[in-house]
Scaffold this active site. Structure first.
Site, mmCIF file in Angstrom:
data_model
loop_
_atom_site.group_PDB
_atom_site.id
_atom_site.type_symbol
_atom_site.label_atom_id
_atom_site.label_comp_id
_atom_site.label_asym_id
_atom_site.label_seq_id
_atom_site.Cartn_x
_atom_site.Cartn_y
_atom_site.Cartn_z
ATOM 1 N N ASP A 177 0.869 -1.179 0.000
ATOM 2 C CA ASP A 177 0.000 0.000 0.000
ATOM 3 C C ASP A 177 0.901 1.222 0.000
ATOM 4 O O ASP A 177 1.943 1.216 0.649
ATOM 5 C CB ASP A 177 -0.910 -0.021 1.244
ATOM 6 C CG ASP A 177 -2.128 0.880 1.063
ATOM 7 O OD1 ASP A 177 -1.960 2.047 0.635
ATOM 8 O OD2 ASP A 177 -3.249 0.415 1.351
ATOM 9 N N ASP A 178 0.492 2.276 -0.730
ATOM 10 C CA ASP A 178 1.337 3.467 -0.764
ATOM 11 C C ASP A 178 1.120 4.352 0.463
ATOM 12 O O ASP A 178 1.909 5.249 0.723
ATOM 13 C CB ASP A 178 1.095 4.266 -2.046
ATOM 14 C CG ASP A 178 -0.348 4.690 -2.174
ATOM 15 O OD1 ASP A 178 -1.231 3.810 -1.996
ATOM 16 O OD2 ASP A 178 -0.614 5.868 -2.441
ATOM 17 N N ASP B 139 -3.014 -3.261 -2.554
ATOM 18 C CA ASP B 139 -3.871 -2.096 -2.751
ATOM 19 C C ASP B 139 -4.020 -1.826 -4.249
ATOM 20 O O ASP B 139 -3.084 -2.040 -5.026
ATOM 21 C CB ASP B 139 -3.220 -0.888 -2.064
ATOM 22 C CG ASP B 139 -4.133 0.337 -2.105
ATOM 23 O OD1 ASP B 139 -5.367 0.165 -2.035
ATOM 24 O OD2 ASP B 139 -3.593 1.452 -2.209
ATOM 25 N N MET C 99 -5.208 1.308 -5.704
ATOM 26 C CA MET C 99 -4.844 2.675 -6.097
ATOM 27 C C MET C 99 -3.468 3.042 -5.594
ATOM 28 O O MET C 99 -3.290 3.347 -4.414
ATOM 29 C CB MET C 99 -5.857 3.658 -5.480
ATOM 30 C CG MET C 99 -7.253 3.549 -6.059
ATOM 31 S SD MET C 99 -7.290 4.150 -7.765
ATOM 32 C CE MET C 99 -6.942 5.896 -7.456
ATOM 33 N N ASP D 264 9.821 -65.331 -22.619
ATOM 34 C CA ASP D 264 10.383 -64.724 -23.805
ATOM 35 C C ASP D 264 9.549 -65.262 -24.979
ATOM 36 O O ASP D 264 9.237 -66.452 -25.031
ATOM 37 C CB ASP D 264 11.834 -65.237 -23.878
ATOM 38 C CG ASP D 264 12.648 -64.570 -24.949
ATOM 39 O OD1 ASP D 264 13.678 -63.994 -24.612
ATOM 40 O OD2 ASP D 264 12.242 -64.654 -26.123
ATOM 41 N N ILE D 265 9.159 -64.389 -25.893
ATOM 42 C CA ILE D 265 8.363 -64.841 -27.033
ATOM 43 C C ILE D 265 9.285 -65.586 -28.008
ATOM 44 O O ILE D 265 10.331 -65.060 -28.407
ATOM 45 C CB ILE D 265 7.693 -63.646 -27.734
ATOM 46 C CG1 ILE D 265 6.832 -62.892 -26.714
ATOM 47 C CG2 ILE D 265 6.864 -64.093 -28.931
ATOM 48 C CD1 ILE D 265 6.294 -61.591 -27.225
ATOM 49 N N ASN E 43 9.027 -59.489 -36.360
ATOM 50 C CA ASN E 43 9.464 -58.162 -36.785
ATOM 51 C C ASN E 43 9.966 -58.167 -38.224
ATOM 52 O O ASN E 43 9.619 -57.295 -39.021
ATOM 53 C CB ASN E 43 10.585 -57.647 -35.869
ATOM 54 C CG ASN E 43 10.020 -56.966 -34.633
ATOM 55 O OD1 ASN E 43 8.929 -56.401 -34.689
ATOM 56 N ND2 ASN E 43 10.745 -57.028 -33.545
ATOM 57 N N ASP F 194 4.970 -54.889 -32.368
ATOM 58 C CA ASP F 194 4.410 -54.137 -31.237
ATOM 59 C C ASP F 194 3.028 -54.662 -30.859
ATOM 60 O O ASP F 194 2.695 -54.783 -29.678
ATOM 61 C CB ASP F 194 4.322 -52.647 -31.592
ATOM 62 C CG ASP F 194 5.692 -51.970 -31.543
ATOM 63 O OD1 ASP F 194 6.666 -52.642 -31.144
ATOM 64 O OD2 ASP F 194 5.784 -50.788 -31.917
ATOM 65 N N GLU G 126 11.492 -58.552 -25.960
ATOM 66 C CA GLU G 126 10.334 -59.448 -25.936
ATOM 67 C C GLU G 126 10.308 -60.298 -24.666
ATOM 68 O O GLU G 126 9.680 -61.342 -24.636
ATOM 69 C CB GLU G 126 10.329 -60.328 -27.187
ATOM 70 C CG GLU G 126 11.475 -61.341 -27.274
ATOM 71 C CD GLU G 126 12.698 -60.828 -28.020
ATOM 72 O OE1 GLU G 126 12.941 -59.598 -28.006
ATOM 73 O OE2 GLU G 126 13.411 -61.647 -28.609
#
Lengths: 475, 475
Positions: free
Chosen positions: A9-10, A53, A55, A331-332, A339, A348, A374
C-alpha cells in the site's frame, strides 16, 4: 495455519494497520510501498500471500497483479486485492488481472482472516504438489502446468444446497446465466448422495438449512475422501460470524453474506472453480509422471525399474511372511521373425496382446512387467515352486492356444513363449540372483525346444511341456 | 480441519462418550467394539484416524495396531492408543506395535483434540502425496515407500530452544542418551539462524522463553519454507492450555507438559522424527519419479518427451512475448565409429561429456535435451536467427576444440558435431515442424562435410564453418 504475508500500500498508515492486525495473529508481515518494491519483494522473499492495494501512484495494483501472474517465480502466490467498498468494476478488473480474491476497505477483521487463512491453507497444499527435480532443482513440473486462465472456470458443475426456495431460484438463475451446471438439493442427505454420484467443481451450502445444520454437512464433505478437496462456499447472514469462524476451521473455502451480490457470487465462484481445477491438473500431472516413470510406454504394464524395486521389497518381506517368492521370466519364441516378416508395428501388436493375455491370467497380487525387448517377468509373492510352475504352464497354454490377429495380415500368427521359473525362501537372496536363476531356467526351456516351462527349483519334476511348435509361420 | 474417526473400545459407555465429544466438534465417528470389527471397519471405510483401546477381550489393541500397520490398505492410517494413565510400559509397547500416539484415560478434551487435529492434518498432507497411477489405479508409489521402522527415528537432529538452563540440561541428557544430536539455543534469533543453517528433524520449543514469545517463534518456523514441515514439540505448563490451543492452530505438531517424563519425551520425539522422515521420503520418491519421467538416464539432461512439452509452451508464449524461439539440433559426427571401435561404454562416455560441455555453454534460460541416440536439441527462447547461429557455432567450437578423454584408451578422441538451427516467430507453428526444419538444416550441414552449422532461416548468410575434420582417428 500461519503464513508470510506481503502487504502493499502506498499509504504508510494503511500498511501499519494491516501489519498490526496480522502480527497480532502471529502472521509474519513483509511490506512494500509501491508496485516496483512489491514485485521485488515477491521475487526475493516468496511470501505465501499478497495483500495488494489497487490505487497506487506509478504502477497500480492491476498492473502489479498482472506482472506477478506472468512471472513463473511468483505466479503461484495468491493475491488479495484491496478495493474501495463500492467499486464493483474494480473488483472485476482485479480478478481479470489475476487476483485470487478481493477485500473491501475498510477491511473487516473476520473477512481478512477468513481470506488469509483459506488462501494460505490452499497455498501450502499446492506447494506440497510443486515437486521439484531431485538433483538439479531445475525441473518443476508445475512450471509446465498451464496458467490459470479464464477457460479454467467455465461450465462448472455446482451443487447448490439451499432450502429457501426463492434464494435457490435466484442463485440458480445467476449461475446458469454464467454457463454453469447447477444441481439443486434442499437437504443434507440428498446433497451427500448427489456429490457422491457425480464429481462437483464447487459446493454452495446454506448455513441455515431447514431443520439441519449446514456446518455438519460441510464437515461431512470434508471428511469423505471424494469431496475433501471440493471447494465449499458457505451462505450466511451478517450475524453468523461465530459459525463462520467454525466453518472456516472445518475447511469451508469461502463465504457469501446475504443479500447476495450477483457479481460477487460469480467472481467467487469463478475463483474457486479455477483453483480447484488447477489443483486437479497438478495432481494429474504428478500421477502421469509417476506412471511415465514406472510403466512401459508400449504395453502400459510396469517397466523393469519398477519390477526390480517391487521384487526387492517382496524378497525382503520373506523375513516377516515366511512365505516363498517366485518369479517367472518368459520370452516370445522367434520374435525376431515377427518383426522381420511383418514389420515392427506387427511386433508391437504382438507384445501388447501378450501383455494383455498374461495380465488377464495372473492373480491380483502378482505383478507383470516388461523386462526388455520381448522378455516379460511375473512376480508371484507367497507362491511355492509347484504352483508357480502351474501358473507358468497356464500362461504358456493361454498364449499358444489362440493365434494372434495382427492388422495388415489376414492370417493370424501362432505365437508361443518359453518360460523359466525360480523361487526363493531366503530374504537375503538378491533379486538379481533370483532373476538370474529364472533366466537360466528360461534358457533351458529354449534349449529343450521352446514353448515350454522349466523350473530352477524343481528341474527334474517334469512339468507339462507341450511339443515344440514352429512359432511363426513362414518365419 | 475435520476427519472421519474410528473409535474402538469393548465398553459401550466409553465408545459413546468419545463419540459424543467428537461429534460435537463436527468430527464424523465410526465405531467398533472389538479387534476384528476394527480391522474390518478400517479396511472398508478408510477412516482418517483410529482411537484404539488397549485392553479388549479376544484381540487386544497391540495386536490390532500391529495388523493395521502390516496391511498395505490401512498402514497409513494414524493410530492413537488409549491406555491407563499409569501404564508407561503399555505406552512403549503400543508405539512398538505401530501406534502413532497415545492418550491416557480418562481422556482429557484438550489432549484429545490436539492429537486428533495434528494427526488428521498430517494425514491429509500425506494423502496429497499418495499419488496413484493415473490409468489403472494399481500403482501407488507410496506402497513402495518403506514402512515406518524403528530405524527411521534414530540419530535425529533436534534443535532445542529452551532458556531455562536446568531443564535444557536434562532434556539434552535424555535425548543424547537415546542417540540424537542436540543443538541447544536459548533465544529465538539464534534458533531461527540455526535451523536455516542445518536441516533439523525436530524442533523442541519452550513456550516460556526468557523475554520472548515461544509461539511467535513457532509461527516463524511455520511461515518460512525451509522449516514449514519440521515437526515442533511445544513445552508448556499445565496452566497454558489457551496458548496451547493457539499453538496447535499455528501448526505446532505435539506438546509435552512439565514436569517432563523421560519415556514420554523419547516416545513423542521418536514418533515425530519417524513421521517427518516418512514425509520426506514420499516427497523424494515423487521428485525422483518426476525426474525419471522427464530426464535421460544416461546423461541426466532432459529427455525428448520433456523437450517437446517445453517447446510447445515456448512457441505458444510467442503470442504474449512477441519474441522469436530458436531450436538447434545437433548430431555427433561419425558416432557409430566410436561405438564400433572403442565399445559402447566409450560411446556412453562421449555422450555424457557432450551433454556436460554443451550444458556448460548454454544460457540459463536455454534448455538442453537428448533427442535420441547421438542427437541433442537446444531450445532457445527469445532468440532471433543470428544469435542462435552464433550459439550453435560456439557449441561447435567447444566440442571440436578439445579431444575427448575416454577410459581404456590413452589417446583422446577428436569429436565434432554437425548443427542445424531454425527459428520461428509464429505461435501457430507446430514444434514438430520447427524441429523438422532444424533437422533439415542439420542434414545440410552433414552434406556439406560435417562439423559445421547450417541455419534454416538464413541459409545464405555463411555462418562460420570450420574445415571438415576426420572425426574419429582410425575409425
Amino acid at each position: 495455519m500461519t503464513a508470510r504475508i506481503l502487504v502493499v500500500d502506498d499509504i504508510p498508515a494503511n500498511v501499519r494497520l494491516l501489519e498490526a492486525k496480522l502480527t497480532a495473529e502471529y502472521f509474519e508481515v513483509l511490506t512494500a510501498n509501491d508496485g516496483f518494491s512489491a514485485l521485488e519483494a515477491a521475487q526475493a522473499q516468496a511470501p505465501d500471500l499478497i495483500l495488494l492495494d489497487v490505487m497506487m501512484p506509478g504502477m497500480d495494483g492491476f498492473e502489479v497483479a498482472r506482472r506477478l501472474k506472468t512471472d513463473i517465480k511468483t505466479r503461484h502466490i495468491p493475491i488479495v486485492m484491496i478495493t474501495a467498498l463500492t467499486d464493483t468494476a474494480d473488483r472485476v478488473r482485479g480478478l481479470e488481472a489475476g487476483a485470487d480474491d478481493f477485500l473491501s476497505k475498510p477491511v473487516n477483521d473476520i473477512a481478512l482472516f477468513a481470506r488469509v487463512r483459506s488462501l494460505t491453507r490452499l497455498k501450502v497444499m499446492m506447494d506440497e504438489l510443486r515437486v521439484r527435480h531431485a538433483t538439479t532443482g531445475q525441473l518443476d513440473i508445475t512450471d509446465e502446468a498451464p496458467l490459470d486462465t479464464e477457460d479454467d472456470a467455465r461450465n462448472g458443475r455446482i451443487l447448490l444446497v439451499e432450502s429457501e426456495e426463492l434464494l435457490a431460484e435466484k442463485l440458480t438463475e445467476y449461475l446458469s446465466a454464467a454457463g454453469h451446471d447447477i444441481f439443486r438439493t434442499t437437504g443434507a442427505a440428498e446433497a451427500l448422495e448427489r456429490s457422491r454420484e457425480q464429481d462437483m467443481d464447487l459446493i454452495i451450502v446454506s448455513l441455515h438449512l431447514a431443520g439441519e445444520d449446514g456446518l455438519r454437512l460441510c464437515s461431512q464433505y470434508r471428511s469423505q475422501e471424494e469431496t475433501r478437496h471440493v471447494p465449499i462456499l458457505l451462505i450466511l447472514d451478517e450475524g453468523d460470524l461465530e459459525q463462520l469462524a467454525k466453518g472456516l476451521d472445518l475447511g469451508v473455502t469461502d463465504y457469501l453474506i446475504r443479500p447476495i451480490d450477483q457479481n460477487e457470487l460469480l467472481a467467487r465462484t469463478r475463483t474457486q472453480i479455477r483453483r480447484r481445477r488447477y489443483h486437479d491438473k497438478l495432481h494429474e500431472m504428478l500421477a502421469k509422471s509417476v506412471s511415465l516413470a514406472y510403466t512401459d510406454p508400449l504395453t502400459g504394464i510396469y517397466n523393469r525399474r519398477y519390477m526390480n524395486a517391487h521384487l526387492d521389497r517382496k524378497i525382503m518381506e520373506i523375513s516377516d511372511t515366511q512365505k516363498p517368492v517366485s518369479v517367472l521370466i518368459f520370452d516370445i519364441d522367434h520374435f525376431k521373425r515377427v518383426n522381420d516378416t511383418y514389420g515392427h508395428a506387427a511386433g508391437d501388436e504382438v507384445l501388447k496382446t501378450v501383455a494383455e493375455r498374461v495380465g488377464d491370467s495372473i492373480r491380483d497380487f502378482d505383478l507383470l512387467a516388461r523386462y526388455g525387448g520381448e522378455e516379460f517377468v511375473v512376480i508371484m509373492p507367497s507362491t511355492p515352486p509347484d504352483p508357480a510352475a502351474m501358473v507358468a504352464e497356464r500362461l504358456r497354454l493361454r498364449l499358444a492356444a489362440q493365434p494372434f490377429e495382427i492388422s495388415g495380415s489376414d492370417q493370424a500368427l501362432p505365437i508361443t513363449a518359453s518360460l523359466g521359473v525360480a523361487t526363493t525362501t531366503d530374504p537375503t537372496e538378491t533379486s538379481q540372483n533370483l532373476l538370474g536363476r529364472a533366466d537360466a531356467a528360461l534358457y533351458a526351456a529354449k534349449d529343450a525346444g521352446r514353448n515350454r516351462v522349466r523350473s530352477a527349483d524343481a528341474p527334474e519334476d517334469g512339468e507339462a511341456s507341450a511339443e515344440p511348435m514352429n512359432a511363426v509361420a513362414g518365419g
